[in-house]
Design a protein around this motif. Structure first.
Motif, PDB file in Angstrom:
ATOM      1  N   MET A  96      -3.595   1.091  21.550  1.00 38.09           N
ATOM      2  CA  MET A  96      -3.498   2.334  20.788  1.00 38.09           C
ATOM      3  C   MET A  96      -4.793   3.129  20.960  1.00 38.09           C
ATOM      4  SD  MET A  96      -0.459   1.871  19.700  1.00 38.09           S
ATOM      5  CE  MET A  96      -0.164   3.147  18.495  1.00 38.09           C
ATOM      6  N   GLU A  97      -4.683   4.283  21.596  1.00 39.02           N
ATOM      7  CA  GLU A  97      -5.845   5.151  21.819  1.00 39.02           C
ATOM      8  C   GLU A  97      -6.213   5.842  20.503  1.00 39.02           C
ATOM      9  OE1 GLU A  97      -7.577   5.186  24.536  1.00 39.02           O
ATOM     10  OE2 GLU A  97      -6.185   3.866  25.582  1.00 39.02           O
ATOM     11  N   PRO A  98      -7.464   5.738  20.064  1.00 39.41           N
ATOM     12  CA  PRO A  98      -7.851   6.276  18.748  1.00 39.41           C
ATOM     13  C   PRO A  98      -7.486   7.746  18.526  1.00 39.41           C
ATOM     14  CG  PRO A  98      -9.631   4.982  19.688  1.00 39.41           C
ATOM     15  CD  PRO A  98      -8.576   5.097  20.761  1.00 39.41           C
ATOM     16  N   ASP A  99      -7.620   8.588  19.540  1.00 43.95           N
ATOM     17  CA  ASP A  99      -7.335  10.016  19.363  1.00 43.95           C
ATOM     18  C   ASP A  99      -5.846  10.320  19.247  1.00 43.95           C
ATOM     19  OD1 ASP A  99     -10.026  10.483  19.450  1.00 43.95           O
ATOM     20  OD2 ASP A  99     -10.040  11.097  21.561  1.00 43.95           O
ATOM     21  N   ASN A 100      -4.996   9.386  19.664  1.00 46.46           N
ATOM     22  CA  ASN A 100      -3.549   9.614  19.640  1.00 46.46           C
ATOM     23  C   ASN A 100      -2.834   8.634  18.729  1.00 46.46           C
ATOM     24  OD1 ASN A 100      -3.572  11.763  21.513  1.00 46.46           O
ATOM     25  ND2 ASN A 100      -3.844  10.300  23.172  1.00 46.46           N
ATOM     26  N   THR A 101      -3.543   8.150  17.721  1.00 41.50           N
ATOM     27  CA  THR A 101      -2.983   7.129  16.846  1.00 41.50           C
ATOM     28  C   THR A 101      -3.270   7.446  15.385  1.00 41.50           C
ATOM     29  OG1 THR A 101      -3.352   5.464  18.565  1.00 41.50           O
ATOM     30  CG2 THR A 101      -2.974   4.651  16.353  1.00 41.50           C
ATOM     31  N   VAL A 102      -2.265   7.249  14.556  1.00 45.71           N
ATOM     32  CA  VAL A 102      -2.430   7.332  13.105  1.00 45.71           C
ATOM     33  C   VAL A 102      -2.601   5.893  12.622  1.00 45.71           C
ATOM     34  CG1 VAL A 102      -1.346   7.940  10.918  1.00 45.71           C
ATOM     35  CG2 VAL A 102      -0.959   9.360  12.934  1.00 45.71           C
ATOM     36  N   THR A 103      -3.725   5.602  11.968  1.00 52.97           N
ATOM     37  CA  THR A 103      -3.952   4.269  11.416  1.00 52.97           C
ATOM     38  C   THR A 103      -4.062   4.360   9.900  1.00 52.97           C
ATOM     39  OG1 THR A 103      -6.348   4.435  11.636  1.00 52.97           O
ATOM     40  CG2 THR A 103      -5.157   3.446  13.492  1.00 52.97           C
ATOM     41  N   ARG A 104      -3.530   3.363   9.245  1.00 53.06           N
ATOM     42  CA  ARG A 104      -3.608   3.293   7.783  1.00 53.06           C
ATOM     43  C   ARG A 104      -3.767   1.844   7.368  1.00 53.06           C
ATOM     44  NH1 ARG A 104      -4.276   7.844   8.570  1.00 53.06           N
ATOM     45  NH2 ARG A 104      -3.311   9.637   7.607  1.00 53.06           N
ATOM     46  N   GLU A 105      -4.306   1.710   6.161  1.00 49.49           N
ATOM     47  CA  GLU A 105      -4.487   0.406   5.565  1.00 49.49           C
ATOM     48  C   GLU A 105      -4.190   0.557   4.074  1.00 49.49           C
ATOM     49  OE1 GLU A 105      -8.082  -2.905   5.363  1.00 49.49           O
ATOM     50  OE2 GLU A 105      -8.348  -1.106   6.555  1.00 49.49           O
ATOM     51  N   LEU A 106      -3.721  -0.500   3.462  1.00 50.99           N
ATOM     52  CA  LEU A 106      -3.456  -0.522   2.027  1.00 50.99           C
ATOM     53  C   LEU A 106      -4.434  -1.492   1.387  1.00 50.99           C
ATOM     54  CD1 LEU A 106      -1.661  -0.154  -0.582  1.00 50.99           C
ATOM     55  CD2 LEU A 106      -0.348  -2.099   0.272  1.00 50.99           C
ATOM     56  N   MET A 107      -4.976  -1.081   0.235  1.00 48.27           N
ATOM     57  CA  MET A 107      -5.876  -1.962  -0.500  1.00 48.27           C
ATOM     58  C   MET A 107      -5.473  -1.948  -1.970  1.00 48.27           C
ATOM     59  SD  MET A 107     -10.050  -1.836  -0.921  1.00 48.27           S
ATOM     60  CE  MET A 107     -10.102  -0.186  -1.602  1.00 48.27           C
ATOM     61  N   LEU A 108      -5.477  -3.116  -2.572  1.00 45.04           N
ATOM     62  CA  LEU A 108      -5.370  -3.257  -4.017  1.00 45.04           C
ATOM     63  C   LEU A 108      -6.724  -3.761  -4.489  1.00 45.04           C
ATOM     64  CD1 LEU A 108      -1.900  -5.042  -4.296  1.00 45.04           C
ATOM     65  CD2 LEU A 108      -2.411  -2.624  -4.695  1.00 45.04           C
ATOM     66  N   ILE A 109      -7.268  -3.105  -5.503  1.00 48.75           N
ATOM     67  CA  ILE A 109      -8.607  -3.466  -5.982  1.00 48.75           C
ATOM     68  C   ILE A 109      -8.616  -3.405  -7.512  1.00 48.75           C
ATOM     69  CG2 ILE A 109      -9.413  -1.086  -5.658  1.00 48.75           C
ATOM     70  CD1 ILE A 109     -12.189  -2.261  -4.931  1.00 48.75           C
ATOM     71  N   LYS A 110      -9.197  -4.426  -8.115  1.00 46.52           N
ATOM     72  CA  LYS A 110      -9.311  -4.487  -9.572  1.00 46.52           C
ATOM     73  C   LYS A 110     -10.764  -4.249  -9.937  1.00 46.52           C
ATOM     74  CE  LYS A 110      -6.941  -7.669 -11.504  1.00 46.52           C
ATOM     75  NZ  LYS A 110      -6.497  -8.992 -12.000  1.00 46.52           N
ATOM     76  N   VAL A 111     -11.001  -3.220 -10.764  1.00 46.43           N
ATOM     77  CA  VAL A 111     -12.352  -2.795 -11.115  1.00 46.43           C
ATOM     78  C   VAL A 111     -12.600  -3.082 -12.592  1.00 46.43           C
ATOM     79  CG1 VAL A 111     -13.956  -0.841 -11.151  1.00 46.43           C
ATOM     80  CG2 VAL A 111     -12.197  -0.964  -9.375  1.00 46.43           C
ATOM     81  N   ASP A 112     -13.785  -3.585 -12.894  1.00 49.12           N
ATOM     82  CA  ASP A 112     -14.193  -3.861 -14.266  1.00 49.12           C
ATOM     83  C   ASP A 112     -14.293  -2.540 -15.034  1.00 49.12           C
ATOM     84  OD1 ASP A 112     -15.435  -4.569 -16.643  1.00 49.12           O
ATOM     85  OD2 ASP A 112     -16.961  -5.809 -15.685  1.00 49.12           O
ATOM     86  N   ALA A 113     -13.578  -2.452 -16.138  1.00 54.71           N
ATOM     87  CA  ALA A 113     -13.584  -1.223 -16.934  1.00 54.71           C
ATOM     88  C   ALA A 113     -14.148  -1.463 -18.332  1.00 54.71           C
ATOM     89  CB  ALA A 113     -12.165  -0.663 -17.023  1.00 54.71           C
ATOM     90  N   THR A 114     -14.985  -2.487 -18.487  1.00 54.61           N
ATOM     91  CA  THR A 114     -15.500  -2.816 -19.824  1.00 54.61           C
ATOM     92  C   THR A 114     -16.780  -2.073 -20.184  1.00 54.61           C
ATOM     93  OG1 THR A 114     -16.711  -4.727 -18.951  1.00 54.61           O
ATOM     94  CG2 THR A 114     -14.487  -5.126 -19.822  1.00 54.61           C
ATOM     95  N   GLY A 115     -17.462  -1.473 -19.232  1.00 58.11           N
ATOM     96  CA  GLY A 115     -18.763  -0.866 -19.497  1.00 58.11           C
ATOM     97  C   GLY A 115     -18.714   0.586 -19.929  1.00 58.11           C
ATOM     98  N   GLY A 116     -17.580   1.072 -20.380  1.00 60.16           N
ATOM     99  CA  GLY A 116     -17.495   2.470 -20.807  1.00 60.16           C
ATOM    100  C   GLY A 116     -17.410   3.447 -19.644  1.00 60.16           C
ATOM    101  N   HIS A 117     -17.018   2.971 -18.486  1.00 59.91           N
ATOM    102  CA  HIS A 117     -16.947   3.826 -17.296  1.00 59.91           C
ATOM    103  C   HIS A 117     -15.505   4.134 -16.879  1.00 59.91           C
ATOM    104  CE1 HIS A 117     -21.225   3.296 -16.730  1.00 59.91           C
ATOM    105  NE2 HIS A 117     -21.057   1.998 -16.868  1.00 59.91           N
ATOM    106  N   ARG A 118     -14.586   3.911 -17.792  1.00 56.81           N
ATOM    107  CA  ARG A 118     -13.164   4.115 -17.481  1.00 56.81           C
ATOM    108  C   ARG A 118     -12.893   5.526 -16.952  1.00 56.81           C
ATOM    109  NH1 ARG A 118      -8.906   1.053 -18.871  1.00 56.81           N
ATOM    110  NH2 ARG A 118     -10.192  -0.224 -20.210  1.00 56.81           N
ATOM    111  N   ALA A 119     -13.483   6.537 -17.542  1.00 56.16           N
ATOM    112  CA  ALA A 119     -13.239   7.924 -17.117  1.00 56.16           C
ATOM    113  C   ALA A 119     -13.764   8.159 -15.701  1.00 56.16           C
ATOM    114  CB  ALA A 119     -13.892   8.906 -18.092  1.00 56.16           C
TER     115      ALA A 119
END
Length: 167
Positions: A79-102
């Protein structure tokens, strides 16, 4: 010749043992797989493997030649980089206890991600895109605390009229 990341799309027969033979080929020859995704194609008799590896032109050539020798492999495309659409999926769990939810939710919005789990202590996020986008999101939320993360690896599709099929 310099080592660089490259992506191969490989159409294989959809049967048991094929993944083992492909990964074994890499292992026997001392080639590393940086990422590997496999899924059924539009034809259930075939699967499509997207393999990301690192190497110079010689290593690329050897991998393509060795894959081509496997009976179950029907097509291989670098797959030639200039002629290819690449994607990736990530699931990530972030700590929201420090008052940084917003701030975390604002990042979810800016990165066009989606909150998929929301608890008093954490926020689970789904994000898709190129690896650089996912890496940027990781770096942004790292100070808040990453509790857990998993990535699918790269999947790729040729741009325009280019199609990789078994036929």
């Amino acid at each position: 010749m310099e080592n660089e990341k490259f992506v191969l799309s490989v159409i294989v027969q959809n049967r048991s043992g094929v993944l083992t033979r492909v990964s074994g080929l890499f292992s026997r020859r001392g080639f590393n797989i940086d990422s590997l995704t496999v899924g059924e194609t539009e034809n259930p008799d075939y699967s499509r493997m997207t393999i990301m590896a690192t190497g110079d032109d010689y290593i690329k050539d050897q991998i393509v030649k060795q894959l081509g020798k496997l009976h179950e492999v029907k097509k291989i495309q670098l797959m030639e980089p200039d002629n290819t659409v690449t994607r990736e999926l990530m699931l990530i769990k972030v700590d929201a206890t420090g008052g940084h939810r917003a701030e975390i939710m604002e990042a979810v919005h800016v990165f066009r991600a989606k909150a998929v789990d929301f608890t008093p202590k954490s926020i689970g996020v789904e994000i898709t895109g190129e690896a650089s986008k996912l890496n940027a999101f990781i770096e942004y939320v790292r100070p808040y605390g990453i509790l857990e993360m998993c990535r699918t690896g790269v999947t790729a599709l040729g741009r325009g009229e280019s199609c990789l099929t078994a036929e």
